[in-house]
Scaffold this active site. Structure first.
Site, short mmCIF file in Angstrom:
data_model
loop_
_atom_site.label_atom_id
_atom_site.label_comp_id
_atom_site.label_asym_id
_atom_site.label_seq_id
_atom_site.Cartn_x
_atom_site.Cartn_y
_atom_site.Cartn_z
N CYS A 41 0.82 -1.21 0.00
CA CYS A 41 0.00 0.00 0.00
C CYS A 41 0.86 1.26 0.00
O CYS A 41 0.48 2.28 -0.58
CB CYS A 41 -0.98 0.00 1.17
SG CYS A 41 -0.19 -0.09 2.80
N HIS A 100 -1.79 1.46 7.31
CA HIS A 100 -2.22 1.38 5.92
C HIS A 100 -2.08 2.75 5.26
O HIS A 100 -2.39 3.78 5.86
CB HIS A 100 -3.68 0.92 5.86
CG HIS A 100 -4.23 0.81 4.48
ND1 HIS A 100 -3.69 -0.04 3.52
CD2 HIS A 100 -5.27 1.44 3.86
CE1 HIS A 100 -4.37 0.08 2.39
NE2 HIS A 100 -5.33 0.97 2.58
#
Length: 328
Positions: free
Chosen positions: A20, A277
């Site tokens: 990510c 994230h």
């Protein structure tokens, strides 16, 4: 500086296992007009086999190929597998499958692309007359900082200039806006009796004023907000720092002020650099905002893009009306 052609938003990027950080960074780069239009116009793309054989060009080719695909809306999501497979050619410290820092990845990727152009033209790093600072990547992201030290007795000034490709801004303390962070970055420091400076004018050790300023502004300005503090344990500053859609940047060079429009935001969710994230908000060529969360692409309001706990901000210089009129 502006998109020559309008198109729909491009595809998402598949998460191949803790990628990510890479996906969010790439998405912001892929919606940075001066970079993308240069890559597309100069056709850097090459087949994957050629990239493997010439790892010096791999980074440039990979981003160029991804940019070309991203201009098409025919894909729901594409895989950055070739970039992931070559990630150690971008930075030897990176490991496939491990969460990495998005800013560190950006720094290594941009530097690698610039180095690839130098190798293509047979120019060595640290070439005389700053020749190694003249690549197309430097013309997109590069600016100069001025480090000025002024004698408080004779007013003699010593100026040195340093290339930057992005700026890292401290958030410790009462920083509540991007303007506050930029002001602190360029604050005056006093060299007092315990830290005197030998003046080149009066040839004495004196008290002096020292100031680091943004002297020249790049076409694409990347700002890194230093949210992670390091000690025995890595901690994160979660405070919201307000950032504008339109940035008026004060510089110490001849331009004095440069205008910028926000085109990308990298966001980190989580408590530490090793966990969490990354995702991004981007402004597409159609002027609409989208949330790019790995394979998921979702339209969003501009206000949502402006209220995030940003980790990196991508701005593109607004065209100079006078220069545009002269070109026309």
């Amino acid at each position: 500086l502006e998109w020559r052609e309008l198109s729909k938003v491009g595809p998402g990027l598949q998460n191949l296992g803790n990628t990510c950080f890479l996906n969010a960074t790439l998405q912001c780069l892929l919606y940075c007009p001066p970079l993308v239009q240069h890559l597309l116009n100069h056709k850097y793309g090459a087949p994957a086999a050629a990239q493997q054989a010439h790892h010096g060009r791999a980074q440039l080719n990979l981003v160029s190929n991804t940019a070309a695909v991203a201009r098409s809306s025919a894909y729901s999501a594409i895989s950055p597998k070739t970039i992931v497979a070559n990630i150690r050619t971008i930075g030897k410290q990176f490991r496939p499958g491990r969460q990495e820092d998005a800013h560190e990845f950006l720094r290594k990727l941009v530097d690698s692309m610039a180095e690839a152009i130098l190798r293509r033209h047979g120019v060595k790093a640290n070439a005389p007359h700053r020749l190694d600072e003249t690549t197309a990547i430097n013309r997109v992201f590069g600016g100069y900082l001025r480090n000025q030290v002024q004698c408080t007795k004779c007013r003699y000034c010593s100026n040195t200039y340093e290339l930057y490709m992005d700026l890292s801004l401290d958030m410790v303390g009462n920083i509540s806006s991007l303007e506050d962070a930029l002001k602190r970055f360029q604050a005056v420091e006093t060299l007092d009796s315990s830290n005197r400076w030998r003046c080149g004018g009066c040839k004495q050790k004196v008290c002096a004023r020292k100031q680091l300023t943004i002297h020249t502004a790049p076409n694409a300005l990347v700002l890194h907000l230093k949210r992670f503090a390091y000690g025995r344990q890595s901690t994160k500053i979660r405070r919201h720092v307000a950032y504008p859609e339109h940035l008026d940047l004060k510089v110490s060079g001849p331009e004095k002020r440069v205008g910028y429009d926000l085109c990308g935001v990298v966001v980190h969710e989580g408590g530490t650099m090793q966990f969490g994230h990354y995702f991004a908000y981007i402004r597409a060529s159609n002027k609409l905002w989208y949330r790019m969360d790995d394979a998921h692409v979702k339209s969003t309001r501009k206000s949502r893009a402006l209220e995030q706990q940003a980790y990196m901000l991508f701005y593109t210089r607004t065209p100079d009306p006078a220069a545009a009129a002269a070109t026309a």
